[in-house]
Scaffold this motif. Sequence first.
Motif, PDB file in Angstrom:
ATOM      1  N   TRP A 112       0.846  -1.203   0.000  1.00  0.00           N
ATOM      2  CA  TRP A 112       0.000   0.000   0.000  1.00  0.00           C
ATOM      3  C   TRP A 112       0.876   1.246   0.000  1.00  0.00           C
ATOM      4  CZ3 TRP A 112      -4.564   1.437  -1.375  1.00  0.00           C
ATOM      5  CH2 TRP A 112      -5.119   2.624  -0.917  1.00  0.00           C
ATOM      6  N   ARG A 115       2.086   2.104  -3.397  1.00  0.00           N
ATOM      7  CA  ARG A 115       1.064   2.815  -4.188  1.00  0.00           C
ATOM      8  C   ARG A 115       1.059   4.302  -3.838  1.00  0.00           C
ATOM      9  NH1 ARG A 115      -3.920   0.604  -6.440  1.00  0.00           N
ATOM     10  NH2 ARG A 115      -3.751  -1.627  -6.711  1.00  0.00           N
ATOM     11  N   ILE A 116       1.140   4.591  -2.539  1.00  0.00           N
ATOM     12  CA  ILE A 116       1.099   6.000  -2.096  1.00  0.00           C
ATOM     13  C   ILE A 116       2.302   6.764  -2.659  1.00  0.00           C
ATOM     14  CG2 ILE A 116       1.093   7.530  -0.039  1.00  0.00           C
ATOM     15  CD1 ILE A 116      -1.392   5.607  -0.385  1.00  0.00           C
ATOM     16  N   TRP A 119       1.806   7.668  -6.194  1.00  0.00           N
ATOM     17  CA  TRP A 119       0.873   8.805  -6.255  1.00  0.00           C
ATOM     18  C   TRP A 119       1.542  10.128  -5.891  1.00  0.00           C
ATOM     19  CZ3 TRP A 119      -3.920  10.833  -7.225  1.00  0.00           C
ATOM     20  CH2 TRP A 119      -4.808   9.977  -7.857  1.00  0.00           C
ATOM     21  N   GLU A 148      -5.829   6.673  -2.220  1.00  0.00           N
ATOM     22  CA  GLU A 148      -4.411   6.878  -2.564  1.00  0.00           C
ATOM     23  C   GLU A 148      -4.123   8.374  -2.637  1.00  0.00           C
ATOM     24  OE1 GLU A 148      -3.693   2.896  -5.324  1.00  0.00           O
ATOM     25  OE2 GLU A 148      -4.536   4.680  -6.224  1.00  0.00           O
ATOM     26  N   TYR A 151      -3.950   9.816   1.006  1.00  0.00           N
ATOM     27  CA  TYR A 151      -2.727   9.524   1.771  1.00  0.00           C
ATOM     28  C   TYR A 151      -1.494  10.157   1.133  1.00  0.00           C
ATOM     29  CZ  TYR A 151      -5.334   6.235   4.665  1.00  0.00           C
ATOM     30  OH  TYR A 151      -6.227   5.671   5.538  1.00  0.00           O
ATOM     31  N   CYS A 245      -2.617   0.629 -10.404  1.00  0.00           N
ATOM     32  CA  CYS A 245      -2.346   1.885  -9.673  1.00  0.00           C
ATOM     33  C   CYS A 245      -2.211   2.994 -10.726  1.00  0.00           C
ATOM     34  CB  CYS A 245      -1.070   1.788  -8.832  1.00  0.00           C
ATOM     35  SG  CYS A 245      -0.725   3.236  -7.804  1.00  0.00           S
TER      36      CYS A 245
END
Length: 433
Positions: A112, A115-116, A119, A148, A151, A245
Motif C-alpha cells: 500500500w 502505491r502512495i 501517487w 491513494e 494519503y 495503480c
Amino acid sequence: MNYWNPYLETMAQEELKRIELSYFRNIFSHAKAHSALYREKLRDIHPNDLRTLEDIKKIPLTEKEEMRKYQEMEPFPYGGLLAGDISDVTTFRQTSGTTGKPIYVPETYESWQWRIEAWCHILYMAGFRPRHRIFLPFGYNVYVAFWEAHYASEKLGCEVIPGGALDTKGRIHKIMEIRANGMMNTPTYGLHIAEEAKKMGIDPGTLGIERMLCAGEPMPSATRTRLEELYHCHVFDHIGGTEPCAWAGMCEAKDGLHIIEPFFLVEILDRETLQKEVAEGEIGVAVVTPLGRRSFPLVRFNTKDLVVKGKTSCSCGRTTQKIREVVGRTDDLRKVRGVLFSPKTVEEVIRKEFQEVEEFEIIVERRGLMDVISLRAEVQPQLPVGLIEGTKARLAESLKIATNLSFNVIIEPPGSLPRYTLKAKRFKDLREG
Ligand SMILES: [Zn+2]
C-alpha cells in the motif's frame, strides 16, 4: 525543488530501463512462486529466459477475465491473485465492477505504501505543495483512487478535506468555508460542481481553487481547458486503474503524461497483434507491470487503455517516457456502420464548441439492418427556445465532420439526463446482448 524524486525523475532512459528489467525479473519470480494465477500462467518460462526487455514479450498478457476466474479459489476473497500470506493483508479495495464481477485487491502495508509513493510523483508533478488545502468531493468507499490521493497528499505535506456524505451544494459551501485551494475529481463532476455553483449564484472562478487533478475518465483537452476557464485554475490529468495503480501523470508543461518510471514498466503495443511496441506518435494499448508491489502482483497487465506514445524529453527536465495522449478504452471503440468510433471524439466536440450543452449521452442501436447513432443533449435552461434548433443543427454538422457519422440529435429537457460523480457512462451500445 521541481521533482519529488530528482534522482529517479532525471535519470537517463537506458539506466531506467536497466533498473526496470531487474525489477521485472524480481516481480516475475515472486509472482510465479507465490500466486496460483502466475504459478500456472508462467509455468514454462524461467526468469533466466528474460535477459532483455525484448525477451519479456514472450510472456502472455494478464487479462482481467482470467483474474476473475482465479479469484474464485481459496483463500477467500482474493484466491489465486494473492501472493503471500493472507494475514499480512492490511488493505482491502476493489474495482467498480462496471464490466463484471469486481476484482478484490489485497495489499499489505508495504505494498500500500508503494502505491502512495507512486501517487506522490503524480501529485508533485501536478504542482501540489504543502501550502495546498485539497478538497476531495467524494465518499471514497471501497474504491482505491481517492484513498491513494488522500494519503499521498498527506505524505506531500498538504491538508486534505474529505468531502463525502455531503451533496453537491454542501460541498460547494465546504470549499468556501474552509477556503480549499486544491481539488481532485472526475472531469464530469468538476463540470457538475461548476454548474451547481452557477445555479447558486456563485461564479466557480471565485471559489479559490488553484489546482485540480482529474481522474477516472479519459479527459479530452477541450474538457481540461473548459475546467481551467470555469475555475480560473490549472487542471492536470493522469491515468491509472485499480489493478495497476496510477501509472502516468501530467507535469506543469501540460504536454502529455509522464510514465512513473521505474515504478512501472509500461509497454505500448500495436493494438491488432498486441506484440510489437509502437513508434513515437502511434496509438497502442498500454500493458503495465507494477514493479514494486508484491502482495497483488501483475505481470504484463492489459489495461485496455489506448494511448499515443510520446517523447522521452520534456521542458520540465524529466527523462521518463511520455504519453502524448490518452485516446480512450479499447472497450469503448466500436464499429458503427463500418466506421471506427470513439466516444471521446464527441466529448471533445461538445466541450470545445458547445458551451450551452450541459450533459449528453450517446446511444447506438440497431433498427432493422441499420446502426443508428443518437446524441441526447441537455442544454442550459436559460438558452432561449429560438436558439435550440440552431444548436441542434450545429451539433449534427460538427459531429458529422468529426466522426464521419450522421447523428440523430435529440434535445432533452433540463435535468433529464443522469449526472455522474465517479465514472460517467455516457456511451450506451444497445446492439449488444
Ligand atoms: Zn514534463
